[in-house]
Design an enzyme around this catalytic site. Structure first.
Site, PDB file in Angstrom:
ATOM      1  N   LYS A  35       0.839  -1.204   0.000  1.00  0.00           N
ATOM      2  CA  LYS A  35       0.000   0.000   0.000  1.00  0.00           C
ATOM      3  C   LYS A  35       0.873   1.252   0.000  1.00  0.00           C
ATOM      4  O   LYS A  35       2.088   1.183   0.209  1.00  0.00           O
ATOM      5  CB  LYS A  35      -0.908   0.001   1.225  1.00  0.00           C
ATOM      6  CG  LYS A  35      -0.166   0.059   2.554  1.00  0.00           C
ATOM      7  CD  LYS A  35      -1.115   0.021   3.736  1.00  0.00           C
ATOM      8  CE  LYS A  35      -0.335   0.084   5.049  1.00  0.00           C
ATOM      9  NZ  LYS A  35      -1.224   0.139   6.224  1.00  0.00           N
ATOM     10  N   ARG A 129      -9.851   0.820  15.693  1.00  0.00           N
ATOM     11  CA  ARG A 129      -9.745   1.635  14.491  1.00  0.00           C
ATOM     12  C   ARG A 129     -10.698   1.084  13.428  1.00  0.00           C
ATOM     13  O   ARG A 129     -11.625   1.762  13.011  1.00  0.00           O
ATOM     14  CB  ARG A 129      -8.292   1.641  13.987  1.00  0.00           C
ATOM     15  CG  ARG A 129      -8.029   2.562  12.822  1.00  0.00           C
ATOM     16  CD  ARG A 129      -6.563   2.513  12.399  1.00  0.00           C
ATOM     17  NE  ARG A 129      -6.177   1.199  11.902  1.00  0.00           N
ATOM     18  CZ  ARG A 129      -4.970   0.911  11.431  1.00  0.00           C
ATOM     19  NH1 ARG A 129      -4.016   1.840  11.429  1.00  0.00           N
ATOM     20  NH2 ARG A 129      -4.684  -0.306  10.996  1.00  0.00           N
ATOM     21  N   TYR A 252      16.812  29.938   7.376  1.00  0.00           N
ATOM     22  CA  TYR A 252      15.637  30.658   7.860  1.00  0.00           C
ATOM     23  C   TYR A 252      15.608  30.704   9.392  1.00  0.00           C
ATOM     24  O   TYR A 252      15.853  29.703  10.063  1.00  0.00           O
ATOM     25  CB  TYR A 252      14.364  29.974   7.376  1.00  0.00           C
ATOM     26  CG  TYR A 252      14.043  30.198   5.919  1.00  0.00           C
ATOM     27  CD1 TYR A 252      13.820  31.470   5.419  1.00  0.00           C
ATOM     28  CD2 TYR A 252      13.949  29.122   5.052  1.00  0.00           C
ATOM     29  CE1 TYR A 252      13.521  31.673   4.080  1.00  0.00           C
ATOM     30  CE2 TYR A 252      13.644  29.300   3.710  1.00  0.00           C
ATOM     31  CZ  TYR A 252      13.435  30.585   3.229  1.00  0.00           C
ATOM     32  OH  TYR A 252      13.127  30.775   1.911  1.00  0.00           O
ATOM     33  N   MET A 300      12.481  24.419   1.591  1.00  0.00           N
ATOM     34  CA  MET A 300      11.645  23.666   0.669  1.00  0.00           C
ATOM     35  C   MET A 300      12.465  22.824  -0.304  1.00  0.00           C
ATOM     36  O   MET A 300      12.130  21.670  -0.581  1.00  0.00           O
ATOM     37  CB  MET A 300      10.735  24.610  -0.125  1.00  0.00           C
ATOM     38  CG  MET A 300       9.787  23.897  -1.084  1.00  0.00           C
ATOM     39  SD  MET A 300       8.750  25.032  -2.022  1.00  0.00           S
ATOM     40  CE  MET A 300       7.690  25.673  -0.708  1.00  0.00           C
TER      41      MET A 300
END
Length: 355
Positions: A35, A129, A252, A300
């Protein structure tokens, strides 16, 4: 020249890890869980690599299953989340898919569809779940069988199997045994963690997932996991090098400041590629067979690393972010996450290179 940020996938390692899963539970069959794009490795390529050794594959959604069928994968395909409408049940039957039934609504949808698709019945033994209540599974089995549904296996899922000393797994096994003893069906309990650390859970079918990709899901080191072979190496390259004086900051937010005259390399990978945004300064990378720590905030499209101890490092040198030289789980722990998220978070703009 293309950007040299790549995920190198070792298909032989995945095959070896599947063989290990089988060897650890020789009296069970193993269904390969592929998956989420095979945990970021490429579902179709992994399925092709395993289709001659894996009797079945497991995916999360019917869309994943249909993609495998469209690609010509003939193996049994188990849809772990099942489907919720009669129309989807009919599509599943037409494509010879096996559905997990985990909710009363799915029982009704499958009966209304009037198709003879194979199914697994899932029991909630404590994960809370997905799964039918233990007291409801016998009635669901009877109704489905009378309606022509081929219920092949009864299964459950563990909440704490990654913690080998946690009593919850044993309690779930006891609950499962009590709820399903009268059904007379083949059973499936063990995920990767249980295959590695809970041999008492090995049943007719096991479901190795994370371990197929060479990583241990366990909270402690166990001998059975030491044979796992990492199947993904995430690599990039140094694209710039600069001198940063003592007292100057990098990145940053100016969250890292040089405590000495430093050599800083910029590497062409960032959170848009799937490198963890919250990896702190000090998280290791590997350059020229040595460790170079991350410094400053992950951007990024790039990260910065301290090359002060790597006097021969140059623009164009390859950088390993995780793989055989740096454990995926180590990077995940540094970033406050899990390896599963890192693997499945590798973005489509990162080419997968297969070997």
């Amino acid at each position: 020249m293309h950007r040299k940020t790549e995920a190198h996938i070792d298909l032989d390692a995945i095959r070896a890890n599947f063989a290990l899963a089988c060897a650890l539970a020789p009296n069970s069959k193993s269904i390969a869980v592929i998956k989420a794009n095979a945990y970021g490795h490429g579902m179709l390529r992994v399925a092709t690599a395993l289709q001659d050794v894996a009797p079945a594959f497991a995916v999360a959604t019917i869309d994943e299953a249909l993609e495998l069928r469209k690609a010509g994968i003939p193996n049994t395909i188990l849809v772990l989340q099942g489907v919720s409408t009669s129309e989807a049940c009919k599509i599943a039957a037409a494509q010879h898919l096996t559905l997990v039934i985990h909710a009363p609504e799915q029982v009704e949808a499958l009966l209304a569809a009037k198709v003879r698709t194979p199914a697994w019945l899932k029991v909630d033994t404590g994960m809370h779940r997905l799964g039918l209540a233990p007291g409801d599974c016998q009635d669901a089995h009877k109704r489905l069988s009378r309606g022509g549904v081929d219920v092949q296996v009864v299964c459950t899922h563990f909440a704490c199997a990654d913690e080998p000393d946690n009593d919850a797994t044993g309690q779930q096994i006891e609950c499962f045994d009590a709820a399903t003893a009268s059904l007379g069906l083949p059973r499936s309990l063990a995920n990767s963690a249980a295959i590695l650390a809970h041999p008492e859970s090995h049943a007719d079918w096991n479901r190795p997932g994370y371990m197929l990709y060479g990583n241990s899901p366990l909270s402690i080191d166990v001998e059975s996991a030491r044979e796992l072979q990492p199947s993904m190496t995430l690599r990039s390259e140094i694209i710039a090098i600069r001198e940063v004086p003592e007292g100057e900051s990098v990145g940053y937010g100016a969250r890292w400041t040089a405590r000495r005259p430093s050599i800083i390399g910029t590497v062409a990978i960032g959170y848009a590629d799937g490198y963890p945004r919250h990896a702190p300064s000090g998280t290791p990378t590997r350059v020229n067979e040595g460790t170079a720590p991350l410094v400053g905030t992950v951007s990024m499209d790039s990260i910065t690393i301290d090359l002060t101890e790597h006097e021969h490092a140059a623009v164009g040198d390859r950088v390993e972010l995780w793989g055989p030289g740096i454990a995926l789980n180590e990077i995940a722990a540094a970033a406050g996450t899990i390896g599963y998220q890192l693997l499945t978070g590798i973005s489509p703009r990162v080419p997968r290179i297969y070997a």
